[in-house]
Design an enzyme around this catalytic site. Structure first.
Site, PDB file in Angstrom:
ATOM      1  N   ASP A  80       0.871  -1.178   0.000  1.00  0.00           N
ATOM      2  CA  ASP A  80       0.000   0.000   0.000  1.00  0.00           C
ATOM      3  C   ASP A  80       0.904   1.223   0.000  1.00  0.00           C
ATOM      4  OD1 ASP A  80      -1.907   1.966   0.426  1.00  0.00           O
ATOM      5  OD2 ASP A  80      -3.018   0.810   1.923  1.00  0.00           O
ATOM      6  N   HIS A 153     -11.969   6.211   1.778  1.00  0.00           N
ATOM      7  CA  HIS A 153     -12.023   7.523   2.433  1.00  0.00           C
ATOM      8  C   HIS A 153     -11.880   8.656   1.430  1.00  0.00           C
ATOM      9  CE1 HIS A 153      -7.579   7.289   1.997  1.00  0.00           C
ATOM     10  NE2 HIS A 153      -7.799   6.001   2.198  1.00  0.00           N
ATOM     11  N   HIS A 161      -7.288  11.158   5.289  1.00  0.00           N
ATOM     12  CA  HIS A 161      -8.645  10.708   5.617  1.00  0.00           C
ATOM     13  C   HIS A 161      -9.427  11.961   5.987  1.00  0.00           C
ATOM     14  CE1 HIS A 161      -7.960   6.184   6.086  1.00  0.00           C
ATOM     15  NE2 HIS A 161      -6.832   6.689   5.659  1.00  0.00           N
ATOM     16  N   GLU A 277      -6.540  -1.293  -3.925  1.00  0.00           N
ATOM     17  CA  GLU A 277      -6.984   0.091  -3.719  1.00  0.00           C
ATOM     18  C   GLU A 277      -6.604   0.977  -4.898  1.00  0.00           C
ATOM     19  OE1 GLU A 277      -5.109   2.043  -0.352  1.00  0.00           O
ATOM     20  OE2 GLU A 277      -6.654   3.606  -0.309  1.00  0.00           O
TER      21      GLU A 277
END
Ligand code: MN
Ligand code: MN
Length: 292
Positions: A80, A153, A161, A277
């Protein structure tokens, strides 16, 4: 919103993702992977938006190698990574099966397909629960579970976020996507579909800039305020700049309430987790995936 910088941050993340896929092999030290990814981001004209997360198997998120980490890549590895260009963000993740294991590959496929389906329907005025429902149904169609307490988010300048949550389940909330920048990140697992807090991760974020007492704590706070502002950073980066004495500074800042220290996030039944993602820029009449 600075569209040009958002697109640039996404393009760099996408290139770094391809680079990461080309270099990561089983038994490569996670420290080497993280450092190569972060160096590549800088080489391409961005900055890391947060420390590279390299989470293995039941660790769903928030594992970044410490400065002296010796962990080797194995199992189901989630990569990530994020990029910022003057605070404008991208956030993207993919999973690799390093064991030639069909179950791992199915789990990864479920998270990828869930993201693909979620992106297809994401546009202005669609509800976040509709996106979550699509993620849930896709993952459940593989007979896996989505992780219910991890979510996508909204993002703003220097804010990873920024308030709106995109769930991985149908949470029935009447919140609607507006023009803006979002990360969508389905997590799929063999397990219960929930994470709990694990060990401290070495990943921090400033929550208060009140003055600390000691010299070293102040030195660390000055450096991170200037260099990372409100974005997450890690002890590895601070040690590289200020040496291992900075660990005392970090501890004091944590105790003084200046820093939030993120815990590792572990699947509660210790089952493997896959994550995929991408970042999506929602505009009036269309949506652009910036990280692929
Ligand atoms: Mn991410
Ligand atoms: Mn994210």
């Amino acid at each position: 919103m600075n569209k040009e910088k958002i697109i640039k941050a996404g393009k760099i993340a996408s290139e770094v993702k391809e680079y990461a896929k080309s270099i990561i092999k089983k038994d490569m030290p996670l420290l080497e992977i993280a450092e190569k990814i972060e160096a590549k981001i800088i080489e391409l004209g961005g900055k890391p938006a947060f420390p590279t997360n390299l989470s293995i198997n039941e660790i769903a998120a928030h594992f970044t190698p410490s400065y002296n980490d010796e962990t080797l890549a194995s199992g189901l590895l989630k990569i990530d990574l994020g990029v910022h260009v003057d605070g404008w963000l991208s956030d993207t993740a993919f999973s690799l099966d390093l064991e030639n294991n069909q179950e791992n590959q199915k789990l990864i496929e479920a998270s990828e397909k869930a993201l693909e389906n979620a992106i297809k329907i994401s546009k202005k005025n669609i509800s976040t629960s509709e996106v979550g429902k699509t993620i849930q149904e896709t993952i459940e169609s593989y007979e896996f579970a989505p992780i219910i307490n991890l979510s996508g988010h909204s993002m703003e300048e220097y804010e990873l976020h920024s308030g709106i949550t995109i769930p991985n389940i149908d949470d029935k909330k009447q919140i609607f996507l507006q023009e803006g920048l979002y990360a969508i990140e389905p997590f799929a697992t063999f397990g219960n579909g929930k994470v709990h807090d694990g060990k401290p991760s070495g990943i921090y974020m400033i929550i208060d800039t009140k003055n600390p007492r000691s010299q070293i704590a102040r030195e660390v706070l000055d450096f991170v305020s200037e260099e990372y502002q409100t974005l997450p950073f890690c002890s590895r980066w601070i040690i590289k700049k200020l040496g291992t004495k900075a660990l005392f500074g970090l501890k004091q800042l944590e105790n003084n309430g200046n820093l939030h220290h993120f815990p590792q996030l572990i699947e509660t039944s210790h089952s493997k987790v896959a994550q995929t993602e991408n970042t999506i820029l929602i505009e009036k009449d269309n949506a652009i995936v910036t990280t692929e």
